[in-house]
Design an enzyme around this catalytic site. Structure first.
Site, short mmCIF file in Angstrom:
data_model
loop_
_atom_site.label_atom_id
_atom_site.label_comp_id
_atom_site.label_asym_id
_atom_site.label_seq_id
_atom_site.Cartn_x
_atom_site.Cartn_y
_atom_site.Cartn_z
N CYS A 43 11.32 4.20 0.16
CA CYS A 43 11.62 3.80 -1.16
C CYS A 43 10.60 2.72 -1.59
O CYS A 43 9.60 2.97 -2.10
CB CYS A 43 12.76 3.76 -1.60
SG CYS A 43 14.14 4.58 -1.33
N ARG A 44 10.97 1.42 -1.12
CA ARG A 44 10.16 0.31 -1.57
C ARG A 44 8.77 0.26 -0.77
O ARG A 44 7.64 0.02 -1.56
CB ARG A 44 10.96 -1.02 -1.26
CG ARG A 44 12.03 -1.07 -2.15
CD ARG A 44 13.04 -2.20 -1.71
NE ARG A 44 13.61 -1.85 -0.47
CZ ARG A 44 14.35 -2.51 0.09
NH1 ARG A 44 14.67 -3.65 -0.39
NH2 ARG A 44 14.91 -2.18 1.45
N SER A 45 8.61 0.24 0.52
CA SER A 45 7.50 0.00 1.20
C SER A 45 6.25 1.06 0.87
O SER A 45 5.10 0.74 0.92
CB SER A 45 7.65 -0.34 2.95
OG SER A 45 8.43 0.44 3.36
N CYS A 76 10.30 -2.38 4.69
CA CYS A 76 11.45 -2.41 4.18
C CYS A 76 12.58 -1.75 4.98
O CYS A 76 12.08 -1.70 6.27
CB CYS A 76 11.31 -1.47 2.75
SG CYS A 76 11.08 0.17 2.93
N ASN A 78 11.48 2.66 4.78
CA ASN A 78 10.27 3.00 4.80
C ASN A 78 10.15 4.51 4.06
O ASN A 78 9.49 5.34 4.22
CB ASN A 78 9.43 3.09 6.15
CG ASN A 78 7.90 3.36 6.01
OD1 ASN A 78 7.35 4.12 6.95
ND2 ASN A 78 7.33 2.90 4.99
N ASP A 133 16.97 -3.12 -3.36
CA ASP A 133 17.11 -1.71 -2.84
C ASP A 133 17.41 -0.65 -3.97
O ASP A 133 18.48 -0.69 -4.33
CB ASP A 133 18.06 -1.65 -1.54
CG ASP A 133 18.01 -0.65 -0.78
OD1 ASP A 133 17.42 0.48 -1.13
OD2 ASP A 133 18.42 -0.57 0.70
#
Ligand code: 4NP
Length: 152
Positions: free
Chosen positions: A13-15, A8, A11, A122
């Site tokens: 939040c999402r990934s 993401c 690195n 996001d």
């Protein structure tokens, strides 16, 4: 060993969630999972507390993770590079050296919505609901990925 990288922007939040969720669904003797960000904003940082919290609610620990930046050598290390959104895809593809590199890059939600190129939103500037939604989307995608990895 099959190697999978989740990417993401930050690195944090999402990934990290995608890494933790996929990790919980695979055999670690056969599959290695990691994550990275396209930016250098959060190198060395722990995941966002809202990602840690939604993961914990689902009995997944991501607190050991630390932010790192995607690097061109990742194309050599990893077999599959799942990006969270179209902007991540552009940034990663801009570092690809050849068609072999380019073929490794996939939109993670195409596992759930084939060919639609849907972004994982996001959640960084939103509230907790954004993180619940992201968790749900990534959980669905990682179930499909884990199933496919059994046949590699
Ligand atoms: P991520 O979210 O890409 O899912 O880790 C973000 C984290 C940090 C920033 C942007 C997005 N930031 O601008 O610092």
């Amino acid at each position: 060993m099959v190697r999978v990288l989740m990417v993401c922007l930050g690195n944090i939040c999402r990934s990290p969630l995608a890494e933790g969720i996929l990790q919980s669904k695979i055999n670690p003797d056969r599959v290695f999972v990691d994550s990275a960000g396209t930016s250098n904003y959060h190198i060395g940082d722990t995941p966002d507390r809202r990602s840690v919290s939604i993961a914990q609610k689902n009995r997944i620990d991501i607190t050991y993770q630390r932010g790192r930046q995607f690097k061109v050598e990742d194309f050599d290390t990893f077999d599959h590079i799942y990006v969270m959104d179209n902007s991540n895809r552009r940034d990663v593809l801009s570092l690809a050296r050849d068609d072999n590199d380019r073929a490794k890059v996939k939109m993670i939600l195409n596992e759930v919505f084939p060919n639609e190129n849907v972004d994982v939103p996001d959640p960084y500037y939103g509230g907790d609901y954004g993180f619940e939604n992201v968790f749900k989307l990534l959980d669905e995608a990682c179930s499909v990925i884990a199933e496919k990895l059994q046949y590699e």
